[in-house]
Write a protein that holds these residues in place. Structure first.
Motif, mmCIF file in Angstrom:
data_model
loop_
_atom_site.group_PDB
_atom_site.id
_atom_site.type_symbol
_atom_site.label_atom_id
_atom_site.label_comp_id
_atom_site.label_asym_id
_atom_site.label_seq_id
_atom_site.Cartn_x
_atom_site.Cartn_y
_atom_site.Cartn_z
ATOM 1 N N LYS A 238 39.626 45.940 25.706
ATOM 2 C CA LYS A 238 40.388 45.406 26.837
ATOM 3 C C LYS A 238 39.751 44.149 27.440
ATOM 4 O O LYS A 238 40.324 43.564 28.361
ATOM 5 N N ILE A 239 38.576 43.781 26.967
ATOM 6 C CA ILE A 239 37.864 42.637 27.543
ATOM 7 C C ILE A 239 37.678 41.547 26.489
ATOM 8 O O ILE A 239 37.146 41.804 25.407
ATOM 9 N N LYS A 240 38.086 40.360 26.816
ATOM 10 C CA LYS A 240 37.781 39.202 25.971
ATOM 11 C C LYS A 240 36.489 38.610 26.532
ATOM 12 O O LYS A 240 36.498 37.872 27.530
ATOM 13 N N THR A 241 35.373 38.982 25.913
ATOM 14 C CA THR A 241 34.064 38.666 26.495
ATOM 15 C C THR A 241 33.828 37.165 26.645
ATOM 16 O O THR A 241 33.087 36.746 27.542
ATOM 17 N N SER A 242 34.469 36.353 25.824
ATOM 18 C CA SER A 242 34.268 34.903 25.932
ATOM 19 C C SER A 242 34.803 34.365 27.258
ATOM 20 O O SER A 242 34.419 33.278 27.707
ATOM 21 N N ASP A 243 35.671 35.137 27.911
ATOM 22 C CA ASP A 243 36.207 34.717 29.213
ATOM 23 C C ASP A 243 35.213 34.952 30.340
ATOM 24 O O ASP A 243 35.395 34.442 31.449
#
Length: 371
Positions: A238-243
């Motif tokens: 659920k997390i786009k870590t690059s954001d």
């Protein structure tokens, strides 16, 4: 002391204090033989056998239902059999003293030792007594407690000592520099550590997901977010870590004491071992007690710290992204308040807890030898 028998299980909150006692005893008596009575299906069966030099014995036991239930008849039968089995282990192992650290498995072992006139100690980690402690406190020679407030509940005990939680003794030896190195964080970067215990906590995870967009407002702070292994795949999906360049998501950390030793603010449950670590190191915290534990004891634990100004309390029913962020942001932006909370936390810490417990055990053994 030549031999010590430990017992405790069910959760890490009962097992890790027992192992901390084992290490403290072995530090003073390197040749000591250590035994441990647990169950073959509890968490202790996975953790204790990995410890070098501890003989692991098992009994079959289950906890009492708090409501009237025919299942309690079966529990009594198992308790009687477990007491008999514990006596067999005690005769075989010949301990100088038996120490119980909670969980229903410690009941038969400590009771058996009492019946065999072997010195006994029990240790209660929480502010509210567990059922096993309530039962054993009438028989044990010494009851040691983690929190001073617990003493008043032990009116039937022979002797009560306020020692603190032995986990505190282990954590003060942690290396903060190694903790930062393992996280890849520079010395000047503030660290906020968020975790929900070894298994993680769904409510905390949901609140963190809800506050993620706010992280960009504090780019200079590193947020270390421990999901628990059971939740890691779901959360990272659920997390786009690059954001979120200042967010580090991990399933687990195996060097938690080192990581804690370099942390500026903790968000966590209010388990007894966690609080022992936070107070020993003097770390300000936001505590979100689990409401799913016996007697709601985590909330009672947390209120002890909150009442002393050492922590902020956020009840699970109020734990959403907005409330968690507001609580965190206020403390992150107020280093003086964090410093004050940390000092008050450290004032509650008992870093010599394990060593004090060893001293009490020595008194018990010596008194028994001379009796």
């Amino acid at each position: 002391m030549k031999r010590i028998l430990l017992t405790g299980g069910g959760t890490g909150g009962h097992i890790y204090p027992a192992l901390a006692i084992a290490r403290a005893v072995r530090e003073k008596y390197p040749e000591i033989e250590i035994g441990y009575i647990g169950t073959d299906n509890g968490l202790e069966s996975k953790i204790v056998p990995k410890e070098a030099g501890i003989q692991f014995f098992t009994v079959e036991i289950q906890g009492f239902k708090r409501s009237l239930s025919w299942e309690n008849v079966n529990t009594v039968r198992k308790f009687i059999r477990a007491v008999s089995k514990s006596k067999e282990y005690i005769k075989k192992f010949q301990p100088d003293v038996v120490v119980g650290t909670g969980g229903y498995v410690s009941g038969p072992a400590v009771f058996a030792a009492h019946q065999m006139n072997i010195p006994t100690m029990i240790h209660e980690q929480n502010a509210i007594l567990g059922l096993t402690t309530k039962f054993l406190s009438r028989f044990a020679d010494v009851v040691a407690v983690s929190l001073e407030d617990t003493v008043k509940h032990l009116t039937s005990a022979k002797k009560v000592v306020y020692t603190g939680n032995p986990r505190a003794t282990e954590v003060i030896r942690a290396n903060g520099e190694q903790g930062r190195e393992s996280l890849g964080v520079t010395a000047s970067t503030p660290i906020v550590l968020i975790f929900g215990g070894s298994r993680g906590a769904k409510s905390i995870n949901q609140a963190v997901l809800g506050m993620l967009p706010k992280l960009e407002s504090l780019p200079g702070v590193r947020f270390i977010y421990i999901t628990g292994e059971a939740h890691y795949q779901d959360i990272t999906a659920k997390i786009k870590t690059s954001d979120y360049p200042n967010l580090d998501v991990r399933p687990f950390v195996y060097n938690m004491p080192d990581v804690l030793a370099t942390t500026d603010l903790v968000v966590a449950r209010a388990g007894a071992s966690t609080l022992a670590e936070l107070t020993a190191l003097g770390i300000p915290s936001i505590l979100i007690p689990s409401p799913y534990v016996t007697n709601n004891h985590q909330e009672a634990n947390a209120r002890v710290l909150e009442d002393q100004g050492a922590a902020r309390l956020l009840l699970e029913r109020d734990c959403n992204g907005e409330n968690l962020w507001n609580a965190m942001e206020g403390l992150i932006l107020d280093p003086e308040e964090r410093k004050s909370m940390g000092e008050k936390a450290r004032a509650l810490g008992r870093p010599e807890a394990a060593n004090q417990i060893v001293e009490e055990l020595e008194k018990l053994v010596t008194a028994n030898v001379h009796s």
